[in-house]
Write a protein that holds these residues in place. Structure first.
Motif: not given
Lengths: 329, 329
Positions: B297-301, B305-309
């Motif tokens: 998930l984090v890598r897809e984000a 250019g998104m951050t899943l904090q």
């Protein structure tokens, strides 16, 4: 009349350390200790405070110093005041003890020359005290003395540190300055290195930033302080928490030490073998200081319209760990 | 010539379950199991697969079904191919096993009528396989069958579920559709409820979202699935992780079930007494699926250019817990 009177509120490791060292420093001081539980009062009256120098592991064979200050329940203390005698009420309990009843009890102890000295971690306790106690009468203390308790009456002075004192708002014309000087003098004589600070809020925040990184992470990961920066992804989390807290301090116009990150790593190194208080609290099923430390940061941020995302996550995790302490698997 | 040949890769709880049930379903199928360790191969040859129905706790007295499919090391399998015989290579190992050598070994097993069926949690495994294997030959399976292993040769079918099959890219004209139909037929005959899905990616993501909430939190908090929504601040964390993952899915134009949050809570209720696989892995000092689930998930984000904090924080915490497994205190 003794030179000053101390009411140490709370008989945890730090409360017992301060009470014992002050009482041992000579007859010029009157020292009393306020506790919450009747059994605790009775144990301290029967056995006195046993003060050891060094670590629990190392010094089991050495004889402790035994001191017998006055002991009372909170409601029994501070009734009689002597005119012209300065009176320090040193609060060494956790901020979580600051409920309205407690604050009223502290208020009831105060005479015309009483000062309330807060030794708490985190932020938010002054606001709780102010509901009953004038802000001008509140002093803040930040200490790096190390202490650990091994029983209700036994405390270990595990490491020498420094204590900084200051008023919530610095005002050289205020009588608070004379009180701080007297307090510093007493603490120095008792063996504590003590400094007066014109900007204690800055020191409070520096300790807050360091605690907000080390305490929750060691508690969640169940590691000792020295391991935190050794694990790569834990080091990333430390940096994330640190940067968020520093952004918050900057938003509050606080100028913290530029090398605070290095100081933080230094604390991990120097206390490498220690379990943080938050880890100890969780492991013993006691409430932690998460509300005063991370909770304080998150709430301050909220007031400014900021979100400290990583602090909020570790806050919730520690709250959940407190809540699940009985059900962990 | 048998109707179809199955090479089950991996002899964990799910691999043994599928191998045993397929082998028990009749002589129309040829079933072989590929393992990594020589001792594991020898144990399975000597004892067969022991298949129990129900939970480990409940059924200790019942006799298991014992099945003897062909067993081999990965390098020994799939050499001879029979013309006209469909061959399913069902990958039941964790995504973390998908290193270049493993992918080459799978490639080497393939004949003209071989299909690779991925049963992994998380995302990212297709990309790893594609380095050697044509995307058109890869099928995806998502199952909610419950299985638990009690030894190298013993598996428990702890709960009946459903299995969905699909191609990475749906194309009704592709031979992949006929292969999926044959696979579904074989699985149904073996006792697994099976569906073909035109949009398996959606199902992969729905399972990913659910796993990305339940697995890391149960692992960090060390609680069983049912406790997660019971602790207020843990429920807040669940919602935070869920919302971040859903925002990510929306950014990828994936239309996930609108009642996925309710499904997630339902999973917690239905599996209330279970320890999640990630919690079990951490407690046993095994590597977890964090890279495939939260890491995916984090890598897809990151690509968007998104951050899943919050996902990033729990990712780092689980990585740190893996790293500190030997040093926990």
């Amino acid at each position: 009349m003794s030179e000053a009177r101390f009411t140490i509120v709370g008989a945890g490791s730090m409360g017992l350390l301060f009470a014992a060292k002050l009482a041992l420093s000579g007859h010029a001081l009157e020292v009393e200790v306020g506790v919450k539980r009747r059994e605790h009062k009775e144990a301290l009256i029967a056995e006195g405070i046993k003060l050891h120098d060094g670590n629990v592991d190392e010094g089991k064979d050495k004889q402790p110093a035994i001191v017998h200050p006055a002991i009372g329940l909170l409601t029994e203390l501070g009734q009689a005041h002597t005119l012209g005698q300065v009176h320090f009420i040193v609060l060494t309990v956790k901020q979580s003890a600051f409920n309205p009843e407690f604050v009223r009890e502290i208020r009831a102890m105060m005479g015309p020359e009483s000062w309330v000295v807060c030794m708490q971690n985190g932020i938010g306790h002054v606001e709780l005290l102010e509901l009953e106690i004038p802000r001008e009468r509140i002093l803040l203390g930040i200490t790096t003395e190390g202490a650990m308790k091994s029983s209700d009456v036994e405390t270990w002075h595990t490491g020498k540190g420094e204590t900084s004192l200051g008023a919530v708002v610095y005002n050289p014309a205020s009588p608070a300055l004379a009180a701080q000087k007297k307090l510093a003098e007493c603490l120095e004589r008792a063996g504590f290195r003590t400094f007066l600070s014109k900007d204690i809020t800055r020191r409070v925040w520096q300790k807050l930033v360091i605690n907000s990184v080390i305490n929750p992470l060691t508690a969640i990961l169940q590691v000792r302080n020295g391991q935190l920066p050794e694990i790569p992804s834990s080091l990333q989390l430390m940096r994330e928490l640190f940067d968020e807290a520093m952004a918050m301090a900057a938003a509050l116009q606080l100028k913290l030490d530029t090398e605070l990150w290095e100081q933080l790593l230094e604390v991990c190194r120097k206390t490498a073998g220690n379990r943080s208080s938050m880890l100890q609290d969780l492991q013993s099923g006691r409430p932690t200081e998460i509300e005063a430390i991370t909770g304080g940061l998150v709430r301050e941020a909220g007031k400014m319209g900021m979100t400290l995302q990583t602090h909020q996550t570790v806050y919730r995790l520690v709250k959940a760990l407190e809540g699940s302490a009985t059900g962990r698997d």
